[in-house]
Write an enzyme that holds these catalytic residues in place. Structure first.
Site, short mmCIF file in Angstrom:
data_model
loop_
_atom_site.label_atom_id
_atom_site.label_comp_id
_atom_site.label_asym_id
_atom_site.label_seq_id
_atom_site.Cartn_x
_atom_site.Cartn_y
_atom_site.Cartn_z
N GLY A 9 0.85 -1.20 0.00
CA GLY A 9 0.00 0.00 0.00
C GLY A 9 0.88 1.24 0.00
N ASP A 51 -0.24 -8.03 -5.71
CA ASP A 51 -1.49 -7.95 -4.94
C ASP A 51 -1.24 -8.71 -3.63
OD1 ASP A 51 -4.08 -8.58 -3.90
OD2 ASP A 51 -4.92 -8.25 -5.90
N TYR A 140 -15.24 -2.50 7.59
CA TYR A 140 -13.85 -2.04 7.78
C TYR A 140 -13.45 -2.22 9.25
CZ TYR A 140 -10.10 1.53 8.07
OH TYR A 140 -8.93 2.22 8.30
C1 AKB Z 1 -11.47 6.13 7.48
O1 AKB Z 1 -12.09 7.17 7.71
O2 AKB Z 1 -11.98 5.12 6.97
C2 AKB Z 1 -10.01 6.07 7.89
C3 AKB Z 1 -9.85 5.61 9.29
C4 AKB Z 1 -10.16 6.49 10.43
O3 AKB Z 1 -9.43 4.51 9.53
N1 AKB Z 1 -9.41 7.34 7.68
#
Ligand code: AKB
Length: 315
Positions: A9, A51, A140
């Site tokens: 990355g 990747d 996430y």
């Molecule tokens: C996001 O906003 O997804 C990132 C984080 C705070 O991990 N910048």
């Protein structure tokens, strides 16, 4: 043993500042930047492409260059993750598992960023403690919590030396902003310099933890360079500098550009993500364990962002 460092990355928001900092500290020849899609044409250094989900090509790079340290930054952010949750899981988790598995064999040290996104609505919002309720509601955040537990597991079970920080919103100008929630704080500077206006996608009072990129990069390298005996947290350290709302940032910019116009037009998905995250972080464990200290205040960060971005945009 010579240090040989791989950054995945490498051309994202953090990587674009981390690679030059590592080149300066360890020598340009000892740093390998792994890019996938976006590779700037003016990159000066060792470039490898691939990747992170492809374990055999990662293994080839690690063996060929006798890698001793991996900064594994490749991954999707919060907003990008909600657009394609399956891809977020695949890149963020399977990429990390490949790095961890290869570290068992080749014994390199790992840095992997977690995030304030690992926290969720049941977490105390103000001065969030290191050890607390942690129930993320975004894919996430779920990948970040899973990754933290995997790091700790690989350390306890196999002795893999993985280190991690819960990054707040990072603000820098070298790379274009990614698909995250805190990234309004980068877009706003492009809006200022291109059109003297900006419409924020969060509410004006959405307070979030933030950090200027120079602090984040210095802290990241300091953590990696700290003796293992000083590392008491093997999931991920709370890591903090400043916090502000979109309105406070716009007001700070207006001190320098009084005609700047900022509107607030919250996007429901991004605002819901921001609402699930803390407002401020207690990072006293990082400060005590390995001496973390931030330097950039909101006015100092605003100033350097404007100077740096002006130069980049030729304004
Ligand atoms: C996001 O906003 O997804 C990132 C984080 C705070 O991990 N910048």
């Amino acid at each position: 043993m010579a240090r040989k460092i791989l950054v995945t990355g490498a051309f994202g928001l953090a990587g674009s500042d981390l690679v030059p900092a590592l080149q300066k500290k360890f020598g340009k020849n000892n740093v390998y930047a792994l890019g996938n899609k976006t590779i700037p044409s003016d990159f000066d250094g060792n470039l490898v492409t691939g990747d992170v989900r492809d374990k055999s090509s990662l293994e080839r790079i690690i063996k060929t260059h006798k890698i001793t340290d991996v900064y594994h930054l490749a991954g999707l952010l919060s907003v990008g993750g909600e657009k394609d949750p399956e891809l977020a899981w695949d890149v963020n988790i399977n990429g990390l598992r490949n790095v961890l598995e290869l570290s068992r064999i080749y014994k390199f040290k790992i840095f992997w960023p977690s995030s304030i996104a690992a926290f969720g609505p049941t977490t105390p919002k103000v001065k969030t403690p290191q050890h607390t309720s942690i129930e993320p509601t975004t894919i996430y955040g779920i990948t970040k919590l899973t990754g933290e537990l995997l790091l700790q597991y690989y350390f306890k079970r196999w002795g893999v030396d993985g280190r991690s920080l819960r990054y707040p919103g990072l603000i820098g100008y070298k790379a274009p902003p990614g698909d995250g929630t805190t990234e309004y704080s980068v877009h706003i500077f492009y809006g200022l310099l291109k059109e003297n206006r900006y419409s924020a996608f969060l509410k004006k009072d959405a307070r979030l933890p933030m950090m200027y990129i120079d602090d984040a990069i210095r802290g990241t390298i300091e953590l990696m360079e700290a003796p293992a005996s000083k590392i008491s947290v093997r999931t991920s350290y709370n890591f903090s500098a400043i916090n502000f709302t979109p309105e406070e940032l716009a007001d700070e910019i207006k001190k320098l550009y009084p005609t700047f116009k900022c509107a607030f037009d919250p996007d429901p998905i991004k605002q819901a993500i921001a609402d699930s995250w803390p407002e401020s972080i207690d990072d006293s464990v990082a400060r005590k364990d390995w001496g973390w200290k931030h330097e950039f205040t909101l006015p100092k960060m605003t100033n350097v962002m404007i100077v740096g971005l002006k130069k980049k945009l030729g304004k």
